[in-house]
Structure formats: C-alpha cells, structure tokens
Design a protein around this motif. Structure first.
Motif, PDB file in Angstrom:
ATOM      1  N   THR A 472      86.387  -3.244  61.581  1.00 48.78           N
ATOM      2  CA  THR A 472      85.389  -2.605  62.440  1.00 48.78           C
ATOM      3  C   THR A 472      85.636  -1.103  62.472  1.00 48.78           C
ATOM      4  O   THR A 472      86.734  -0.649  62.805  1.00 48.78           O
ATOM      5  N   TYR A 493      73.850   3.543  70.245  1.00 52.91           N
ATOM      6  CA  TYR A 493      75.068   2.850  69.822  1.00 52.91           C
ATOM      7  C   TYR A 493      74.697   1.639  68.965  1.00 52.91           C
ATOM      8  O   TYR A 493      75.280   1.405  67.892  1.00 52.91           O
ATOM      9  N   ALA A 494      73.704   0.864  69.442  1.00 53.42           N
ATOM     10  CA  ALA A 494      73.271  -0.330  68.710  1.00 53.42           C
ATOM     11  C   ALA A 494      72.621   0.059  67.384  1.00 53.42           C
ATOM     12  O   ALA A 494      72.828  -0.609  66.362  1.00 53.42           O
ATOM     13  N   ASN A 497      75.276   0.975  64.814  1.00 51.44           N
ATOM     14  CA  ASN A 497      75.938  -0.224  64.302  1.00 51.44           C
ATOM     15  C   ASN A 497      75.034  -0.952  63.309  1.00 51.44           C
ATOM     16  O   ASN A 497      75.490  -1.423  62.261  1.00 51.44           O
ATOM     17  N   LYS A 498      73.746  -1.033  63.630  1.00 47.69           N
ATOM     18  CA  LYS A 498      72.802  -1.727  62.745  1.00 47.69           C
ATOM     19  C   LYS A 498      72.702  -1.013  61.393  1.00 47.69           C
ATOM     20  O   LYS A 498      72.671  -1.649  60.338  1.00 47.69           O
ATOM     21  N   CYS A 500      74.980   0.952  60.042  1.00 47.45           N
ATOM     22  CA  CYS A 500      76.260   0.812  59.337  1.00 47.45           C
ATOM     23  C   CYS A 500      76.364  -0.558  58.672  1.00 47.45           C
ATOM     24  O   CYS A 500      76.855  -0.676  57.544  1.00 47.45           O
ATOM     25  N   GLN A 501      75.911  -1.588  59.351  1.00 44.00           N
ATOM     26  CA  GLN A 501      75.926  -2.924  58.762  1.00 44.00           C
ATOM     27  C   GLN A 501      74.977  -3.013  57.567  1.00 44.00           C
ATOM     28  O   GLN A 501      75.310  -3.614  56.545  1.00 44.00           O
ATOM     29  N   ARG A 506      79.470  -3.047  57.250  1.00 46.17           N
ATOM     30  CA  ARG A 506      80.626  -2.912  58.143  1.00 46.17           C
ATOM     31  C   ARG A 506      80.150  -2.855  59.589  1.00 46.17           C
ATOM     32  O   ARG A 506      79.142  -2.221  59.898  1.00 46.17           O
ATOM     33  N   GLU A 507      80.907  -3.490  60.481  1.00 48.38           N
ATOM     34  CA  GLU A 507      80.643  -3.382  61.910  1.00 48.38           C
ATOM     35  C   GLU A 507      81.079  -2.002  62.389  1.00 48.38           C
ATOM     36  O   GLU A 507      82.044  -1.425  61.884  1.00 48.38           O
ATOM     37  N   LEU A 508      80.367  -1.484  63.388  1.00 45.03           N
ATOM     38  CA  LEU A 508      80.728  -0.181  63.945  1.00 45.03           C
ATOM     39  C   LEU A 508      80.737  -0.276  65.462  1.00 45.03           C
ATOM     40  O   LEU A 508      79.840  -0.869  66.065  1.00 45.03           O
ATOM     41  N   LEU A 509      81.755   0.306  66.072  1.00 46.33           N
ATOM     42  CA  LEU A 509      81.909   0.301  67.522  1.00 46.33           C
ATOM     43  C   LEU A 509      82.031   1.734  68.012  1.00 46.33           C
ATOM     44  O   LEU A 509      82.793   2.534  67.454  1.00 46.33           O
ATOM     45  N   VAL A 510      81.277   2.068  69.058  1.00 45.68           N
ATOM     46  CA  VAL A 510      81.366   3.389  69.676  1.00 45.68           C
ATOM     47  C   VAL A 510      82.222   3.272  70.925  1.00 45.68           C
ATOM     48  O   VAL A 510      81.940   2.453  71.810  1.00 45.68           O
TER      49      VAL A 510
END
Length: 519
Positions: A472, A493-494, A497-498, A500-501, A506-510
């Motif tokens: 992640t 943020y969502a 992540n979308k 990046c996927q 890849r998952e992404l977290l802020v």
C-alpha cells in the motif's frame, strides 16, 4: 458563441502538450440515411430509410426515438448525435447524427390555438461506420484517432439541414424522397470507392436536386469542442469533479432539462471525453482507451445499457470493471435506473444551477480548492474576474470548508497578521488573459490545462509508487496539494486511490491531516 469556419482536429503533435488543427480529407461514407416524423396520432415513426448494401445489417430499431428524443418538441430546430451498438457492449458502435425541424413554434406565434393537424415535425439523419478505413475505402489517417471517429457523422450536419429545409418547402411531403436518395447515392459506402464527392446543396431551393462541391456557400457548422468555454462558465467548479469522474472512466449520465438544446449537451459529452484523454507522452504507458461518448440515449436504449453491464459482469474476473461512457438524455426516468450509471449531471437551463449526484443518491460538489482553481482558470483563460454575484452562485456548488482547514487557515491569519496563507492554497496572482484571443485559442488552452493536470497526476503518482516498498502506497495530505487536489477532501482521497489502482495496480492511503501542513 462566436462561430468559426475551421474544423477542429485536436490531434497531438510530437510535442508533449501541443495540438495541431487539421481538416479531414473527406467525410466518412454513409451507411444509411433515414427520415423520421412525429405524428400527433401515431407518435414517432420512421417513414423512409435507405441503407448501403455493404452495411445492410445496421439495426434501425427505435431509431425514431433516437433522433426525436423526449423534450425536443419544445425546440424549433436542433441537432441530435447518437450511436448504434455493433455488438453486446457499447465499445464498438456506428455513429449517427440527425437534424430536427418543426413548424409548431411558428404556428403558435400570435394565435391562441394551434391546429395540431398542421404541425410538422421531421428529423433527417445519417449513420456512418467510423472504422471504414480498415475496409479499404480510404487512405486517410484522420479517423485513425478515436476522438475524430467520435465526430465522424457531424461532418454531414450542414448538408442535412439544407436537405431537410429544401424538402420541407416542397408540396408533396411523404411522397417524393428522391432528393435524399440522390444525396445518399453520392455519399454512400462503396466497397470500391476511394473518395467521396461530399456535395452540398445549392441555396436556391428550386434547384434542390442539383449538387455542387462549392464549400463556400455557407459557414461550416461549429465544432463540438468550440462550446467548451461556455460549458466551463455554466458548470463552474463542477467541471473538476466531472473531469475526475471521466479520468477514472466512470459511467456519466447527463439529464437534459426542458428547453435545453440536445446539440449543446451532445457537445458537452464530447468535450468531457476530450478533457479526459490521456496525454500522448504517457498514453503508451497507460494503454487507456478514450471515454466512449454515447451522445443522446433514451428509454429505448435501456436494453443496450443492461447488456453492457451484463457483459462486464459475466467475466470470470472478480474485480471486473464496467467500461465507462458518457451520454445525455431527455428521459428523466433514467435517473432512477442507478445500476446503469455512476455519476449523474442534471442541467436545468441557463438560469438554474447544475447539480451532480452519484448512483447512490449522494450529492457531489466541488472542493474548496477546486473553487480556487476555477477562479484562477477563469482569470487566466477566459479573461475576467468573477463578480460578487457570480461568486455567490458558484459557492453553492462547493463543499463547506472542513474544520481542519478552518483551524489551519485561522492559525496562519493570526500568526502572520493575514500576510501569508498555507501552501495548500492556490497562489493569489491575478493574471488576466489576453482579451484579443478568439474562442478557438481559449478552447485549446483549456484542453491543454486539463491534460497537464492529468500528466502531473501521473508523474507524481509514478514517483511515489516506485519509491514505496510496501503493498500500500502511503502519502501525506500535502501530496494532494502538489497534484492540484484538496488536502482535506475525503472524496479526493478516494479519487487518488482509485486512480492509483487503475494506473499502477496499487492501493494508496492518505494519512490524516498533520502538522506538516503548517510548514
């Protein structure tokens, strides 16, 4: 809106962000021509059609509802673009355009009652196969590029309007279609044809059966992209959440309100598809197809939309993704079919605010940062500052400021006596664009602006993805500011992540807002 006789081709130059303006060498051959009528007793009916023998498999089922959609009766003239699926999904399609005219508006002027028997509503349309080049018909590379295929039928708008106007002036409506037959024969799909005559009608309607290749008889119909500056003014900061929905290839549905031109909403469909294109410098790395415009759809297209969803769900991949599209409709009932779209934009007219909802029924607004971006874009591209009334209007399209941002902004105001703002705000430089620029230059600059945002987002994400050793990817909120997003928006943020996927798998977290924002 100012009109230009030039045809726009937003084809990429070898330079990273530039475009060149071209004209097609000729029109795409016609696969079909048809005439539909709205009759007060029978409703919408197909009264005449002709197909090329090489493309006789095109289905004209419900074509009368595509070219005379709900709500068009309130307009005297309009232009409707549409598609016809080639298979079970909406990836490969035929493109069509029709020109609508009626006399109901003129009959109702200065009278208290209109004889419904005298009302005439007709729509003349054509259908083309944008992949014609691959069948050996032409050596032109103009239509190799998908966005040029999207508008392949619109090259016939001027001719269709002339044809229909001349035909309506004749006394034997519904009996003699030779005018349309002659035109179709000159422009139809032929297996052994390398070029088209592409004729247009002479202005003298008495000689309407004759054709001429003199293209200077009238101004060329404006390109769909020329409306972009107008749509930016109308949508305000909502242009940014729409861009994000298109970047992630969601299914975007536009509800056209009463009295709103279908030609204009069709142009918005095309504009959003163009804004969400992947810049050429990274297109080979992403392999992401352009967002497919379906243009005008209606209740009669529900079966096609359901098959499109079913085709994606039928794959063995548990992480299936329904292919995105963008379309408009005059049938408000489609809004209730939330399984058929992801985002819905409702346009109620020039004097009413637009609104966006998700398929879950949630309202989608612009972020406070996108309001800053919009104000700067209006200044730098459109050449004016928003008035106080305009600001009050667009404020209603924006999410409230979060408590975190409110506290940080307050701290900066107190600590610097109002002289400094946090780094996540847009710079307060007020650059007014050159007012002598014409609409064409403004449009090109707007397209370039959104494509540069896409490029910045890709390059920045690529760096953090490659630098991360974890499954992640973790970024701080300030990272969002560096890519033109809102540090405090859960929606952004969502979105990050979308993206990046989608782009990097890849998952992404802020991380939560922290004190680094104060630096």
């Amino acid at each position: 809106m100012r009109q230009f006789t030039r045809t726009l081709d937003m084809r990429y130059n070898p330079k990273p962000y530039d475009f060149e303006i071209q004209e097609p060498s000729h029109k795409v051959p016609l696969c079909c021509i048809f005439l539909c009528q709205f009759d007060v007793k029978k409703g919408n009916t197909l009264i005449w059609s002709k197909k090329s023998t090489e493309t006789s498999d095109i289905s004209l089922g419900n074509i009368e509802f595509k070219c005379i959609p709900s709500g068009i009766h309130e307009l005297e003239k309009d232009v409707v673009s549409f598609v016809i699926p080639k298979g079970e999904n909406l990836v490969e399609v035929y493109y069509g355009v029709s020109c609508f005219q009626q006399n109901g508006q003129s009959l109702s002027r200065n009278v208290s009652h209109v004889d419904r028997g005298k009302v005439q509503m007709f729509s003349l349309g054509v259908i083309v196969d944008a992949s014609f080049r691959y069948k050996g018909v032409s050596k032109s590379k103009f239509y190799d590029w998908k966005p040029n295929q999207f508008i392949s039928a619109t090259e016939y708008i001027d001719d269709l309007q002339e044809l229909l106007s001349h035909w309506l002036k004749r006394q034997n409506l519904g009996q003699d279609f030779s005018l349309f037959e002659n035109y179709f024969e000159a422009n139809r799909f032929k297996a052994d044809s390398a070029m088209l005559s592409s004729p247009i009608l002479q202005h003298s309607w008495q000689n309407a059966g004759k054709f001429t290749t003199n293209s200077l008889l009238q101004e060329k119909h404006p390109h769909m992209l020329e409306s972009l500056s107008q749509w930016l003014e109308y949508l305000g900061p909502l242009m940014f959440p729409l861009w994000k929905a298109c970047i992630t290839r969601q299914r975007v549905l536009i509800i056209t309100g009463n009295g709103v031109s279908f030609e204009k909403t069709n142009s918005l469909v095309y504009c959003l598809s163009i804004l969400s294109l992947i810049p050429r410098i990274i297109s080979d790395k992403l392999k992401d197809s352009p967002l497919q415009p379906l243009y005008c759809i209606g209740i009669s297209d529900i079966d096609d939309l359901e098959r499109h969803v079913a085709a994606s769900m039928s794959t063995n991949d548990e992480t299936y993704e329904i292919t995105g599209f963008i379309a408009c409709t005059g049938d408000e009932i489609l809004e209730s079919r939330s399984e058929l779209y992801d985002v819905c934009l409702k346009i109620h007219g020039r004097d009413a605010l637009p609104e966006i909802t998700t398929s879950n029924g949630d309202y989608l607004k612009a972020t406070p940062h996108e309001l800053e971006l919009y104000e700067k874009l209006v200044s730098n591209s459109l050449g004016y500052q928003l008035s106080q009334n305009e600001k009050e209007k667009v404020f209603r399209l924006v999410e409230p400021t979060t408590w975190s941002q409110y506290l940080i902004d307050g701290f900066y105001w107190w600590a610097t006596a109002g002289y400094m703002r946090p780094s996540f705000h847009e710079p307060e430089d007020k650059v007014i664009a050159d007012l002598d620029r014409d609409n064409l230059e403004i449009v090109i600059s707007l397209v370039g602006y959104f494509h540069e945002k896409t490029l910045l987002l890709y390059n920045s994400l690529k760096q953090v993805v490659e630098a991360s050793t974890e499954d992640t990817v973790v970024v701080s909120p300030i990272f969002l500011a560096t890519v033109g997003l809102d540090c405090f928006s859960s929606g952004d943020y969502a979105f990050l992540n979308k993206v990046c996927q989608k782009w990097f798998d890849r998952e992404l977290l802020v991380r939560n807002v922290d004190c680094t924002l104060l630096c």
